[in-house]
Design a protein around this motif. Structure first.
Motif, short mmCIF file in Angstrom:
data_model
loop_
_atom_site.label_atom_id
_atom_site.label_comp_id
_atom_site.label_asym_id
_atom_site.label_seq_id
_atom_site.Cartn_x
_atom_site.Cartn_y
_atom_site.Cartn_z
N CYS C 58 -78.08 -43.88 15.55
CA CYS C 58 -78.85 -43.50 16.73
C CYS C 58 -79.66 -44.70 17.23
CB CYS C 58 -79.78 -42.34 16.41
SG CYS C 58 -80.84 -41.92 17.78
N CYS C 64 -79.07 -37.95 24.98
CA CYS C 64 -78.90 -36.57 24.52
C CYS C 64 -80.05 -35.70 25.01
CB CYS C 64 -78.78 -36.52 23.01
SG CYS C 64 -80.08 -37.37 22.12
N CYS C 107 -73.56 -38.88 23.73
CA CYS C 107 -73.98 -39.93 22.79
C CYS C 107 -73.03 -41.13 22.86
CB CYS C 107 -74.00 -39.39 21.38
SG CYS C 107 -74.65 -40.61 20.22
#
Lengths: 157, 835, 178, 327
Positions: C58, C64, C107
């Motif tokens: 991440c 998101c 993502c």
């Protein structure tokens, strides 16, 4: 550091002109002749002389092909890399130089004598394929001719 | 006017308008990278292509390069141009790295928008990408050259627009590199604009690096309170803190840009050290407790010593609402009138400036760009109001002559003519300029007063003593100018010079020039402070009255005398003497730490409000956030606590004027709406130009220029005999002037950690010739000792300044407050070299 | 009349069908006793995966949270010493999540993925708020290979300028070559 | 003394019937869910207790514990009253249903009916009509679009089918010669009326299902159009009362089908109340079977069936029956 006389003569030269900027290239060539190439130090000195910032000098220096910002050999071979010379066998001339000197384009020989640089049209299409070595033109090149030129220069060095 | 048709819609534009601008007027946004309204056209990026169907041009052309002309029929949606643009974007994207997720520009990236909207969705180029090494460009900007699309906006802004010369384009063709000669902090105090102006993420904002995305920010229009210009900004708020500030376009004030002091001067609002709780004698308590204690104590003091024993200090960074409420409070409670200024000369300077800002003289910052001659008197634009320097640079680019007459060593990012004049000599210079440019007949047209004024301008000997003399170049360009503007500072000058500048501008107008007058003022809301203050209301007077025992209680509203009062020991003695010190503030100032009762207030972002800039422009900023402790602090560095709580921690502070209103009403909490209406009435009574509006919300974005306080009777009324009495510089002593620097001396912006690296080291500046005589050299550590204390600082010598002057910046790192207020003379023997 | 007969016949067929069902074995799978293996792409409980080197995938790009239709994702991005962008905290409120999978689609680094773990029932609603510690797993999930920082041009421990996949050596500004 | 015993007996009877009805209603839910599940090849409730037998109790407990919300804009009094109207009117109908002939205790004859009204049938119709108020008022008082639509539909539907329901029973009354339910049961001592009146039976059972708002006639609550219709806004035990009302109604109708067409409590071998019970369950199962098979009607179809088919058919039936009886 620049020798005093050279510095003074440049200063005089600059003082005689309205806009010091106009002399930027001349000053850079002078410094380059003195140092061998235009080092960072030289850029700063040129900037000081020309009342410019080092960046402004560097903008010009990095733009021009004949201003060397990196160390070069004693002889800088500018081999013409343009249309007419392409037609007349630029590839083989370049390859020949590379093998003779055992370097790639952009490199300097181990003995510090030769630097090989391609250059955009130098205006000697009539003598193509052509090259410039330290501002002197050599035209109608072929491997034999190159041999003799290089030998001659080596001997002179 | 030329009439053309763009996408089947007709529009009429003034000649010289580019097609891209004409389309923008219709609301059609033609893609662009290199074109920027402030920077003009270069036609480098090739994405603004449109198809000319009829008219003088035919086929696909760049809309930024072609002036709109009669009969043109233009299509922005033609298949040819859409295809053309798609290809151009694909080429621009060839080397663009695959790093949007970790790029701060992502979300408001022009290149991203154009790539997606232009139809280049999938990369076809599978070869290797060109890369660059990045440079360290200082604490404000992050450099990421890989993303560059070579639009040249940055170097054009940096070099051409703002006049700084340490960032530019190197190399050529596919290897063009934008950066500095070596790594280092960018010299320009406008460098923050690069992050706004770069169409992709080559320059991104470093203080807010990796913090959030544009869509997550609550973006609110706001105003800059870090100098008197009142530039328009956009505050970006996330998780209860102002995290970023950008320029907001404003036609009359700042245009498209702001300076770095304004851009990064917001950190005070969310400092961890910001006091969020009320305090009584240093102990935290609830807001109501503190308020009750304050009312009780004030009641007690009123009973014992009468209402006149209570005094209030306002500040120039407060909103107009707060200042008006404070004045009203003092009036109804019969306290002493509030003081917003340090001493009477500062009040008088500001009041003079206000009274001389006649509507026909006053110019906006935008007008300065259009001037062809600018005379800056006693103003140091880059240090006092940086955006003024940027405006002057535009005038200079358009061929204007800039003349600066100032005792300080002024430097500007463009060539200008400089006269290092002692403050006392300024009026003499102005006098001789008037004589040189305006003839008696012209003065006569303005009436008797003007003629008398003109006749009394001292001639000859005394003026000749003023050194150095005015150059003929200055006089000539002033004579030839058609739109001269006089820029005049109010900090180091006497009011005579301020008046004289205004008179000069009037006479220039009489000489049929479109002359203008532009004053700088000492604070964001100095104009309002000037309207509300009496001639004599100054903090110095309050200190004197504390000393003679007639003032027993002091209420300081968003003001920190410790920051700006000259003589700190005297201030401390005075504050020890009073019974009660109430401080309302949002900074953890020294005054706040000393306060008997401290009540937190809301910052300008949290309260919103009105400001009057130095031009007299009443501008409004809405509330940008509600307040409360930022989530980054509430969580202690970790994730924020999971609480289902209605209240927000640290939500106590409310706008200072509301607290003052409560105080006026004896804490009877009135309806906020009603209070607002009441206050609006007060304000519109004060400023007649606002009477046509029924509420604050109706004030237009670009503000309303007010002319309250203008006094035409004060024209041509200066006392020449006093003004022309030039004190001969004996060479033995110095006039000390306290000055501002771009960074490090302004109260709010010096709390921004990211600006600390840009601050110059605190120092004393002295003329090099004079330093040589005393036996001092550059970078010596010197000590000044006066009767009231001593000060150590490095010495800097300068050639371009008036010799009899010692310049001292009010630097945050320097305890400079050791002087007696008023005009300060330093004798030669008071300056000593420290080993 | 024929219509009426037809109607009656139709009705009768219906009743007969349902009646027959009475004697068939119910096809219900009884859940807690019998757990069917769900397809890999089932959209249930969200995880944060790691790249093959074990680094957090991440980069806290906020895509998101931007795309989430119920706003159940929140985070704070920051920079690690090695130059990686990461989430200082990352929170998903599963009490709000509708398991639409838009976050996974948005993502860019394959970090956020939906899994087939659907048994997330809790008595206290606050325990459905998952922090990064709860979400982070030590594998790559459905996408085992991808390593964003090997492609992105930014300088991290995964590589300096010009050392990423499909990158040329950095331009030498001072180069003598034209 | 007699009247005291009378009251005691009445109270005992009332208590027994009430408890029986409520229990039966609860378990009818269970039966319905179970039976319906099997019709749809499912298991139905099987978690609470063996075979899910404790499910109704769990449901009841849940309903009683749940929050009872009243919408802010609702007409509070009517809103609170409506579910009670539905439940009571359904419960009260059972007062006239005989579940046996009589019991002799301590030499006293106790009739196995709460009260034998001589106009029992009319009483039933009266109460059945009162049930409309519950639906209509509940729908109106909720102050919600869905509820109001449901309430209106309910009122219209029940009024329409009331007619067919009543008319279908006229032949029965003609046969029995009395409005008293006890008399009607007694009139079937030889054979149940279903044999005499098969058409009336069909009309009655269809109308009865419409009366109790069961699928395929559940338009007032049509979940997928009105989101539960007249009781959309109800929650907790108030919703439970509507629910209870519906299931009591189902039993009551089952009981009336038994009483009017299947000979009431009459039957061989088993005691009278057991026969009644069996018949009620039987009718209920049929109704569930219908529910499990048929989809909901459209509103216009519903009205068409009521007015254009059932009522004319019932009238025809009366005439034919009258003619036959005359002859």
């Amino acid at each position: 550091m620049l020798p005093k006389e050279l510095r003074e003569s440049l200063k005089d030269h600059i003082a005689n002109i309205d806009h010091p900027r106009e002399l930027a290239v001349d000053v850079m060539f002078t410094l380059q002749d003195h140092y061998g190439y235009l080092s960072d130090e030289a850029v700063k000195e040129a900037a000081e002389l020309l009342e410019m910032t080092p960046l402004e000098v560097d903008e010009i220096a990095t733009f021009y092909t004949f201003v060397y910002r990196e160390p070069v050999g004693k002889y800088v071979i500018h081999v013409c890399d343009s249309v007419i010379c392409w037609m007349d066998g630029y590839e083989s001339i370049k390859d020949c130089l590379c093998t003779k000197l055992a370097i790639n384009v952009g490199e300097t020989t181990a003995d510090g004598l030769f630097t090989l640089l391609p250059v955009c049209c130098i205006g000697y299409c009539d003598m193509s394929p052509a090259m410039l070595i330290n501002r002197k033109v050599y035209g109608h090149l072929n491997p034999e001719k190159i041999d003799s030129i290089l030998e001659k220069l080596k001997a002179e060095a | 006017m030329s009439k053309l048709i763009i996408d089947d819609r007709e529009i009429e534009v003034s000649p010289g308008t580019k097609v891209i601008e004409a389309a923008a007027q219709l609301g059609i946004m033609i893609p662009r990278f290199c074109y920027h309204p402030a920077l003009g056209s270069v036609g480098a990026c090739r994405v603004c292509a449109v198809k000319f169907i009829q008219g003088p041009f035919k086929g696909v052309q760049m809309s930024c390069m072609i002036d709109a002309q009669d009969g043109m029929v233009v299509s922005t949606t033609d298949e040819d141009v859409a295809d053309f643009r798609r290809h151009v974007i694909e080429w621009l994207m060839l080397h663009h790295p695959h790093d949007c997720p970790v790029c701060d520009e992502g979300g408001h990236c022009l290149l991203q928008d154009m790539t997606v909207s232009g139809g280049h969705g999938i990369r076809r180029y599978l070869g290797k990408k060109r890369t660059y090494t990045d440079q360290f460009l200082g604490p404000l900007l992050q450099h990421e050259m890989n993303r560059c699309i070579h639009c040249y906006r940055c170097s054009r802004f940096y070099q051409e627009y703002s006049g700084y010369r340490d960032l530019g384009a190197m190399q050529s063709a596919n290897r063009t590199y934008f950066g500095r000669f070596t790594d280092g902090i960018l010299e320009s105090p406008f460098s923050g604009n690069l992050s706004d102006i770069c169409p992709t993420g080559v320059y991104t904002d470093k203080p807010s690096r990796y913090f959030g995305r544009r869509w997550d920010y609550q973006r609110s229009p706001s105003l800059c309170i870090n100098c008197s210009l009142g530039c328009h900004t956009v505050a970006s708020i996330k998780y209860r803190e102002v995290k970023r500030q950008e320029a907001r376009f404003s036609e009359p004030v700042n245009g498209y840009f702001i300076c770095d002091r304004g851009r990064y001067g917001f950190f005070y609002s969310s400092l961890e050290s910001r006091p969020r709780m009320a305090r009584i004698n240093g102990k935290q308590c609830t807001f109501n407790q503190a308020q009750h204690a304050m009312i009780e104590k004030l009641e007690e003091i009123k009973k014992n010593s009468g209402s006149a024993a209570i005094a209030a200090v306002g500040s120039l960074r407060s909103s107009l609402e707060t200042l008006v409420m404070l004045a009203q409070l003092c009036q109804t409670k019969r306290w002493r009138d509030p003081a917003c200024f340090i001493d009477s000369s500062q009040v008088q300077n500001v009041k003079t400036a206000i009274s001389r800002l006649e509507p026909q003289l006053r110019v906006s910052l935008r007008d300065i760009e259009r001037a062809d001659f600018i005379l800056a008197v006693g103003a140091d634009p880059i240090n006092e109001a940086p955006m003024l320097a940027l405006a002057m640079r535009q005038a200079q680019r358009n061929g204007a002559t800039i003349v600066v007459i100032d005792p300080r060593p002024v430097s500007l990012p463009f060539p200008f003519l400089y006269l290092p004049a002692a403050p006392m000599a300024l009026s003499a210079y102005l006098g001789s300029l008037i004589k040189a440019v305006v003839n008696r007949g012209t003065a006569d047209k303005m009436g008797d007063g003007a003629r008398k004024f003109y006749d009394r301008i001292p001639e000859g000997k005394k003026l000749a003593e003023a050194q150095p003399p005015l150059s003929s170049e200055m006089l000539q360009s002033l004579q030839q100018s058609r739109r001269p503007i006089i820029v005049c500072g109010t900090e180091i000058l006497s009011e005579t010079v301020l008046s004289l500048s205004a008179d000069f501008a009037l006479l220039l107008q009489a000489a049929e020039k479109q002359a203008g007058l532009f004053y700088l003022m000492p604070g964001a809301n100095a104009f309002a402070g000037g309207i509300l203050s009496g001639e004599k209301d100054s903090f110095l007077q309050i200190i004197e009255q504390i000393e003679d025992g007639s003032i027993r209680a002091l209420i300081s509203v968003e003001a920190d005398p410790f920051w700006w009062f000259d003589d700190r020991p005297r201030l401390e003695r005075a504050l020890d003497k009073i019974d009660l010190l109430v401080v309302l503030d949002y900074l953890d100032s020294q005054a706040a730490q000393r306060a008997n009762i401290f009540i937190p207030t809301a910052t300008f972002y949290e309260s919103g409000g009105m400001l009057i800039n130095q031009e007299g422009r009443v501008q409004v900023a809405p509330r940008a956030l509600l307040g409360g402790i930022p989530i980054s602090q509430a969580g202690g560095g970790d994730h924020p606590p999971r609480l289902y709580d209605v209240g927000i921690a640290g939500f106590d502070p409310k706008a200072a004027w509301l607290t003052l209103a409560d105080l006026a009403n004896g804490a009877a909490q009135e309806d906020e709406k009603a209070l607002q209406q009441h206050l609006w009435k007060q304000i519109s009574d004060l400023i007649p130009q606002l009477a046509t509006f029924s509420s604050i919300d109706e004030i237009p974005q670009e503000g309303i220029v007010c002319s309250c306080g203008v006094n035409i009777d004060s024209r041509f009324s200066i006392n020449w005999s006093a003004a022309s009495n030039i004190r001969h510089d004996s060479g033995d002593d110095f006039d000390l002037i306290e000055v501002d620097w771009t960074f490090g001396t302004e109260e709010l912006s010096s709390l921004s950690p990211c600006l600390w690296k840009l601050e110059r080291k605190p120092c004393l500046v002295m003329h090099s010739g004079r330093a040589e005589i005393i036996g001092l050299t550059d970078v010596d550590l010197v000590e000044i000792s006066t009767e009231t204390g001593s000060l150590e600082a490095e010495l800097r010598t300068a050639d371009n300044m008036a010799p009899g002057i010692l310049v001292l910046p009010r630097h945050r790192k320097l305890a400079w407050q050791i002087f007696t207020p008023g005009k300060i003379r330093i004798r030669k023997d008071q300056i000593r070299k420290k080993q | 009349m024929a219509e009426a007969l037809e109607a009656i016949k139709a009705l009768a067929t219906g009743f007969a069908t349902t009646f027959k069902h009475l004697f068939r074995k119910p096809i219900t799978e009884e859940y807690p006793e019998f757990k069917r293996t769900l397809p890999e792409r089932t959209r249930a409980r969200i995880i944060l995966t790691r790249d093959p080197d074990g680094g957090e995938r991440c980069v806290a790009c906020y895509l998101c949270s931007a795309v989430c239709p119920v706003s159940c994702i929140s985070m704070q991005s920051a920079e690690k010493e090695d130059g990686r962008r990461y989430a200082t905290w990352f929170r998903i409120n599963f009490a709000r999540c509708i398991y639409c999978g838009l976050c996974e689609e948005a993502c860019p680094t394959s970090a956020i993925q939906l899994t087939a773990m659907f048994e997330t029932c809790e008595r206290d609603i606050l325990t459905l708020v998952y922090e990064k510690e709860d979400l982070l797993v030590d594998h790559g999930g459905k996408d085992k290979e991808y390593n964003f920082y090997k492609y992105a041009g930014v300088v991290t421990q995964e590589g300096g300028k010009g050392e990423h996949i499909k990158e040329d050596k950095p331009v030498n500004v001072k180069s003598n070559l034209p | 003394m007699d009247w005291i015993i009378g009251i005691i007996v009445l109270i005992v009877k009332l208590g027994l019937v009430l408890v029986g009805l409520l229990l039966l209603a609860a378990y009818l839910v269970w039966v319905e869910r179970k039976f319906l599940a099997r019709l749809q090849i499912r298991y139905g409730p099987n978690r609470a207790g063996k075979f899910g037998l404790l499910q109704p109790i769990a449901d009841a407990l849940k309903l009683m514990v749940k929050e009872d919300t009243v919408p802010e804009a609702a007409d509070r009094i009517l809103f609170l009253l409506a579910p009670a109207v539905v439940a009571t009117s359904a419960l009260l109908m059972f007062a006239v249903v005989p579940f046996g002939s009589h019991l002799t205790l301590w030499g006293k004859k106790i009739p196995l009916v709460i009260t034998d009204l001589n106009v029992g049938l009319l009483y039933v119709f009266a109460l059945s009509s009162l049930g409309v108020y519950g639906v209509a008022l509940g729908g109106w008082a909720s102050n919600s679009k869905y509820s109001l639509l449901g309430g209106i539909r309910g009122a219209a539907q029940m009024i329409s089918y009331e007619l067919a329901l009543g008319l279908s029973l006229v032949p029965i009354v003609m046969h029995a010669g009395s409005f008293s339910i006890v008399d009607i049961v007694n009139a079937q001592a030889k054979y149940p009326f279903i044999l005499l009146q098969p058409f009336a039976f069909v009309i009655f059972i269809v109308s009865a299902m419409a009366e109790s708002k069961r699928i395929p006639f559940d338009l007032p609550e049509a979940e997928n159009e009105l989101g539960a219709g007249y009781h959309t806004e109800y929650s907790g035990m108030r919703f439970g009362l509507f629910f209870l009302g519906e299931y009591v109604h189902m039993q009551v109708l089952g009981a009336f089908v038994a009483v009017f067409f299947l000979g009431g409590w009459r039957g061989p071998l088993l005691p009278a109340p057991v026969w009644l019970f069996i018949k009620i369950i039987l009718v209920a199962l049929i109704m569930i079977w219908i529910r499990g098979t048929l989809p909901r009607l459209r509103y216009d179809q519903l009205m068409a069936v009521g007015w254009k088919v059932l009522i004319p058919a019932a009238l025809l039936n009366i005439m034919v029956t009258g003619a036959i009886l005359l002859i």
